[in-house]
Design an enzyme around this catalytic site. Structure first.
Site, PDB file in Angstrom:
ATOM      1  N   SER A 143       0.815  -1.220   0.000  1.00 30.34           N
ATOM      2  CA  SER A 143       0.000   0.000   0.000  1.00 30.34           C
ATOM      3  C   SER A 143       0.844   1.264   0.000  1.00 30.34           C
ATOM      4  CB  SER A 143      -0.917   0.003   1.232  1.00 30.34           C
ATOM      5  OG  SER A 143      -0.144  -0.003   2.429  1.00 30.34           O
ATOM      6  N   ASN A 198      -1.473  -2.358  13.505  1.00 29.55           N
ATOM      7  CA  ASN A 198      -2.917  -2.125  13.578  1.00 29.55           C
ATOM      8  C   ASN A 198      -3.247  -0.834  14.319  1.00 29.55           C
ATOM      9  OD1 ASN A 198      -3.034  -4.550  12.293  1.00 29.55           O
ATOM     10  ND2 ASN A 198      -4.064  -5.670  13.954  1.00 29.55           N
ATOM     11  N   THR A 210     -39.110  27.945  -7.565  1.00 28.55           N
ATOM     12  CA  THR A 210     -39.429  26.643  -6.994  1.00 28.55           C
ATOM     13  C   THR A 210     -39.826  25.761  -8.169  1.00 28.55           C
ATOM     14  OG1 THR A 210     -41.774  27.185  -6.623  1.00 28.55           O
ATOM     15  CG2 THR A 210     -40.243  27.638  -4.816  1.00 28.55           C
ATOM     16  N   HIS A 211     -39.423  24.500  -8.134  1.00 25.41           N
ATOM     17  CA  HIS A 211     -39.636  23.584  -9.262  1.00 25.41           C
ATOM     18  C   HIS A 211     -38.981  24.117 -10.540  1.00 25.41           C
ATOM     19  CE1 HIS A 211     -42.688  21.590  -6.743  1.00 25.41           C
ATOM     20  NE2 HIS A 211     -43.106  22.823  -6.466  1.00 25.41           N
ATOM     21  N   SER A 231     -14.371  25.433 -27.211  1.00 24.13           N
ATOM     22  CA  SER A 231     -14.734  24.252 -27.990  1.00 24.13           C
ATOM     23  C   SER A 231     -13.715  24.058 -29.099  1.00 24.13           C
ATOM     24  CB  SER A 231     -16.128  24.434 -28.596  1.00 24.13           C
ATOM     25  OG  SER A 231     -16.375  23.480 -29.615  1.00 24.13           O
ATOM     26  N   LYS A 284     -18.070  29.223 -28.318  1.00 29.56           N
ATOM     27  CA  LYS A 284     -18.424  28.585 -27.050  1.00 29.56           C
ATOM     28  C   LYS A 284     -17.574  29.088 -25.889  1.00 29.56           C
ATOM     29  CE  LYS A 284     -20.866  25.711 -26.196  1.00 29.56           C
ATOM     30  NZ  LYS A 284     -20.638  24.261 -26.332  1.00 29.56           N
ATOM     31  N   GLU A 333     -19.071  22.145 -14.045  1.00 29.58           N
ATOM     32  CA  GLU A 333     -19.527  20.804 -14.385  1.00 29.58           C
ATOM     33  C   GLU A 333     -18.683  19.738 -13.702  1.00 29.58           C
ATOM     34  OE1 GLU A 333     -21.103  22.196 -18.802  1.00 29.58           O
ATOM     35  OE2 GLU A 333     -19.306  20.946 -18.620  1.00 29.58           O
ATOM     36  N   TYR A 335      -9.237  -6.124  13.282  1.00 23.59           N
ATOM     37  CA  TYR A 335      -8.682  -5.606  12.033  1.00 23.59           C
ATOM     38  C   TYR A 335      -8.758  -6.655  10.938  1.00 23.59           C
ATOM     39  CZ  TYR A 335      -5.515  -3.547   8.629  1.00 23.59           C
ATOM     40  OH  TYR A 335      -4.993  -3.018   7.479  1.00 23.59           O
ATOM     41  N   GLN A 341      -7.246  -1.733   4.446  1.00 21.88           N
ATOM     42  CA  GLN A 341      -6.143  -1.060   3.762  1.00 21.88           C
ATOM     43  C   GLN A 341      -6.662  -0.085   2.712  1.00 21.88           C
ATOM     44  OE1 GLN A 341      -2.269  -3.017   2.875  1.00 21.88           O
ATOM     45  NE2 GLN A 341      -2.988  -2.967   0.757  1.00 21.88           N
TER      46      GLN A 341
END
Length: 457
Positions: free
Chosen positions: A20, A107, A152-153, A275, A281, A288, A315, A320
Site C-alpha cells: 500500500s 494495527n 421553486t420547481h 470548444s 463557445k 460541471e 482488524y 487497507q
C-alpha cells in the site's frame, strides 16, 4: 517482517495486492509524529533506554527531512509507510531502531496515523469552506439589491435579490463547516496508539501520555474497537459528501446562469473553456466538474461504508483500502473548493437580464394576494383564488406582467381592487416588502452580510 514464520517469498501478485506504499506514503508526517510520541513514552516508562529514545528521535527527524526533500526511497517490498520508515530508521541508527515497535502493532499504528491525517484534512476542508463563504459574502454585499427571479420547481416563483440567493449558500456551507470540524473533533477524541494488534500489550505503557502528546482527548477505551473501527473516516466522508452536494447545487446554478438562455452571469476566461469546433463557445467546465467530483465523493463514502459494514472485529486487510478512498475524497473536495472560489470571485452578473427575468411569469402574484388579505381582510384562500383568476386574464390577454394589466381587468374579477394595489406589483416593491428576519429585502440582506462579516472576524 515475518520471515521467521514463512519459508518463501510471497508471489508477485500477492506482493502487488498487499503493498500500500503508493497510497499510504502520504501518512509519513503522522507516522513519524506517532512514532516520536511512542518512543518518548517508552523511554519515560523505562521500557527502552533514554539513549535509544534520543537515537530514535534524531533518526526520525532525519527521515522526515529525507522524505520532505524527496530523497527517501520508498520500497513496495516493505509494503507500507510504517515498515518503510522503520526499516530506514534501523538502517540509520542500528539496534535502537528495532526497539521502536515495542508495545504497539501496525494495527494501532495505522489507526492512529489515519486519525491524525483525517483530523488535519478536516480542519483544512473547514478552512476552505470559510474562504468560499467570504467570497460569497463579498458578492452578496455588492449585489444586495440586484433583483433576480426566485424559483421553486425551476419555475418563476417570487422576485428575490441576488445577495439573498448567494447568502443561502453561505448558510449551507456554515452547517457543512460545523459538521466537518465536528468530525475532526470526533476523530481527536480517542487515541488508538497502545491498543497493539487487538488485545492491548503486557508492557507498562502510558497511553495517557501518548494521547496527550498527539492531541487526543483520551486513549481509546477498548483495544478491539480502537483498531477495528473506521467510523471517524466514515463520518468525515459523510460530512464531505453533504458539503460536496451543496457545492454541486451551486455549480449547477452557475451552469444555468451562464447559459445564453438565462444570461444572468458570465465566467472569466480563467474559469471557462472553449470548444475545438465551435469558436463562440464558453463552457463552464469547472462547474460541471465540481458536479462530477461531488458524485465521486459520495461514491467514496459508499465504498468505505461497504467495506466496513461486513467486517467482524477487529482488524482485517480490507481496511487497507480505507485510505485511498478518504484521500481521494479530500483531494476532490479541496480542488472543488478552489475552483468554486475562483469562479465566485471573478463571476460577473448581468443586472438587467436578471431583473427582466424576475418580472416574467407573474412573479408578483403573491403580492396581490397579500394585499387582499392585508387591506381588505380577505381570507388567504379566497385571495389566492381571486389572484389566480387575474393571472389567467393576464395570460389570455398576452400581458407578461401583472402590473401591466389594465385596472379594469383587476376590477372585473374583484371590484374592490384599487389602482394603488396594482401599483405595488413591481419586482422592486415586491422584494422591498419581504423584510421579515432572514428575508430577501435589500435591507435584510445587508444585515445578514454584516452578521456574517462579524462572524468571520
Amino acid at each position: 517482517m515475518w520471515g521467521g514464520r514463512f519459508a518463501t517469498q510471497p508471489a508477485d501478485a500477492m506482493q502487488a495486492i498487499n503493498a500500500s506504499i503508493d497510497v499510504d506514503q502520504r501518512l509519513w508526517r503522522e507516522d513519524i509524529e506517532g512514532s516520536k510520541a511512542h518512543a518518548a513514552m517508552l523511554a519515560a516508562r523505562g521500557i527502552i533506554t533514554q539513549e535509544d529514545n534520543e537515537a530514535i528521535q534524531a533518526g526520525l527527524d532525519q527521515i522526515a527531512a529525507e522524505i520532505a526533500g524527496g530523497a527517501f526511497k520508498f520500497s513496495t517490498e516493505l509494503e507500507d509507510i510504517h515498515l518503510n520508515i522503520e526499516a530506514r530508521l534501523t538502517e540509520r541508527i542500528g539496534e535502537a531502531g528495532k526497539r521502536l515497535h515495542t508495545g504497539r502493532s501496525r494495527n494501532d499504528q495505522v489507526a492512529t496515523d489515519f486519525k491524525l491525517w483525517t483530523m488535519r484534512a478536516s480542519r483544512e476542508a473547514g478552512d476552505g469552506l470559510r474562504a468560499l463563504q467570504k467570497a460569497l459574502v463579498k458578492q452578496a454585499e455588492a449585489h444586495a439589491d440586484w433583483i433576480m427571479p426566485g424559483f421553486t420547481h425551476l419555475q418563476t416563483a417570487q422576485p428575490i435579490t441576488l445577495g439573498h440567493h448567494l447568502l443561502a449558500y453561505v448558510s449551507m456551507f456554515e452547517r457543512d463547516r460545523v459538521r466537518i470540524i465536528g468530525g475532526a473533533l470526533e476523530a481527536a477524541w480517542e487515541c488508538p496508539l497502545g491498543s497493539a494488534a487487538l488485545a492491548g500489550t503486557p508492557y507498562p505503557i502510558d497511553r495517557e501520555m501518548t494521547a496527550q502528546a498527539l492531541g487526543f482527548h483520551a486513549p481509546a477505551g477498548n483495544s478491539l474497537d480502537a483498531v477495528g473501527s473506521r467510523d471517524f473516516a466514515l463520518a468525515a466522508l459523510a460530512n464531505l459528501s453533504i458539503a460536496a452536494t451543496h457545492l454541486s447545487r451551486l455549480a449547477e446554478e452557475i451552469v444555468l446562469w451562464t447559459s445564453p438562455q438565462f444570461a444572468f452571469a458570465s465566467l472569466s476566461d480563467a474559469w471557462s473553456t472553449g470548444s475545438s469546433i465551435m469558436p463562440q463557445k464558453r463552457n463552464p467546465d469547472a462547474a460541471e466538474l465540481i458536479r462530477a467530483k461531488a458524485a465521486r465523493i459520495g461514491a467514496d463514502f459508499a465504498a468505505l461504508n461497504g467495506i466496513v459494514q461486513k467486517l467482524p472485529l477487529a482488524y482485517a486487510k480490507d481496511l487497507q483500502d480505507d485510505k485511498a478512498l478518504t484521500f481521494n475524497a479530500f483531494d476532490s473536495f479541496a480542488l472543488s473548493i478552489t475552483a468554486m472560489i475562483g469562479m465566485i470571485e471573478t463571476m460577473r452578473f448581468k443586472r438587467e437580464a436578471m431583473r427582466a427575468a424576475a418580472a416574467r411569469g407573474y412573479s408578483t402574484a403573491t403580492d396581490l394576494a397579500d394585499w387582499l388579505v392585508r387591506e381588505l381582510k380577505v381570507p388567504f384562500r379566497e385571495a389566492h383564488e381571486i389572484t389566480g383568476k387575474i393571472v389567467r386574464r393576464a395570460e389570455d390577454a398576452g400581458v407578461s406582467e401583472l402590473g401591466l394589466l389594465p385596472i379594469e381587468d383587476f376590477q372585473a374579477v374583484d371590484a374592490r381592487i384599487t389602482a394603488a394595489a396594482r401599483g405595488l406589483l413591481t419586482v422592486e416593491k415586491s422584494v422591498e416588502s419581504r423584510d421579515s428576519y432572514g428575508g430577501t429585502a435589500p435591507q435584510r440582506v445587508r444585515e445578514q452580510v454584516e452578521r456574517w462579516k462579524e462572524m468571520f472576524e
